[in-house]
Design an enzyme around this catalytic site. Sequence first.
Site, PDB file in Angstrom:
ATOM      1  N   ARG A   1       0.759  -1.499   0.033  1.00  0.00           N
ATOM      2  CA  ARG A   1       0.304   0.329  -0.041  1.00  0.00           C
ATOM      3  C   ARG A   1       1.102   1.256  -0.612  1.00  0.00           C
ATOM      4  O   ARG A   1       0.410   2.408   0.156  1.00  0.00           O
ATOM      5  CB  ARG A   1      -0.671   0.158   0.860  1.00  0.00           C
TER       6      ARG A   1
ATOM      7  N   SER B   1     -10.613  -0.494   4.597  1.00  0.00           N
ATOM      8  CA  SER B   1      -9.754  -0.356   5.620  1.00  0.00           C
ATOM      9  C   SER B   1      -9.057   1.006   5.914  1.00  0.00           C
ATOM     10  O   SER B   1      -8.285   2.062   4.365  1.00  0.00           O
ATOM     11  CB  SER B   1      -8.289  -1.254   5.935  1.00  0.00           C
TER      12      SER B   1
ATOM     13  N   GLU C   1      -3.875   3.754   6.235  1.00  0.00           N
ATOM     14  CA  GLU C   1      -3.990   3.423   5.127  1.00  0.00           C
ATOM     15  C   GLU C   1      -4.834   4.766   4.778  1.00  0.00           C
ATOM     16  O   GLU C   1      -3.982   4.778   3.230  1.00  0.00           O
ATOM     17  CB  GLU C   1      -4.510   2.050   4.604  1.00  0.00           C
TER      18      GLU C   1
END
Length: 299
Positions: free
Chosen positions: A172, A221, A291
């Site tokens: 990520r 998320s 994130e």
Amino acid sequence: MLMVEKIHHWRGEMKVNEPMSRHTSWRAGGVARRFYTPADVDDLCEFLRDMDPREPLLWLGLGSNLLIRDGGFPGTVIHTLGALNGLEWLDAVTLRTGVGVTCAKVARMTAQQGLTGAEFLAGIPGSMGGALAMNAGAFGGETWNHVAAVETVDRKGRLHKRLPEEYRVAYRTVEGVADEWFIAAQLVLQPGDVATAQSTIRELLARRGAEQPTNQYSCGSVFRNPPGDHAARLIEAAGLKGKTLGGAQVSEKHANYIINTGNASAADIETLLNQVQGRVEQLYDVRLETEVRIVGEHA
Ligand SMILES: Cc1cc2nc3c(=O)[nH]c(=O)nc-3n(C[C@H](O)[C@H](O)[C@H](O)COP(=O)(O)OP(=O)(O)OC[C@H]3O[C@@H](n4cnc5c(N)ncnc54)[C@H](O)[C@@H]3O)c2cc1C
């Protein structure tokens, strides 16, 4: 402060004080001072060339990984969706996609072509620009596993072609040249067959629907998984599932999701996020990293 633009020839659409709640999947946040949707790549280059070099810039795809604070974004948002949307097969296994194309469309197109590898993109509700910037991934697949090259633009409106080796790509995160943004990518897939790829897509979408609150306003998320563990597991173990602050709530279905139950402000979401982070750290000595990208000014 109102900016006076010099005479220009842009062909795209400029909006002023555009509510970002219209453009983010959390449906929260303040306004963007300027919001520009370019007509095409040439128009984008011209727009960037004309721009004050100190202007804060925010690139936006589908806003599915962004929290814009309630005080808004004090600069220009470049909106790629529906604008940089070219799609072209370069050979039997290589697709050139503009960053304004949705991940779902790339998954569908490559499956229809009898190729495998991009099925995981089907349930990621973002654009290919966001997927490149985030190295979006799911169910073992990751965007940059398939990138053969990217095309970028810099602040002066100059175009570049870059190879994956020029980026530091990890879970990520993607780090590359500063002040350069993606405009297109060449993705290489593997030969497969249409029916299998399409049934994989259906399976992955069903798994998502079963495990995640996909029908509520969220950003997916909120936290990255810490090494060797899952953010959702830690949040649930801390007893935070269902915790509410204003209109924001830690999802009952998936603890790493914070949902907007209807009228959450960005501050509700950010405060709840900070409380979750603080509590998990206090209990388990693990600092969860976000994130989602949080930008803009506090109200
Ligand atoms: C229900 C739900 C499920 C999700 N599931 C997943 C999942 O399984 N896996 C996963 O990885 N993510 C998931 N996400 C998060 C999100 O969809 C991805 O991160 C997606 O790739 C973001 O794309 P976007 O177009 O919405 O990006 P945006 O939110 O618009 O932008 C995200 C970041 O990318 C930058 N950016 C956007 N376009 C460009 C560009 N052209 N050049 C440079 N930078 C750019 C933005 O400035 C910002 O920093 C989920 C989100 C939701 C709401």
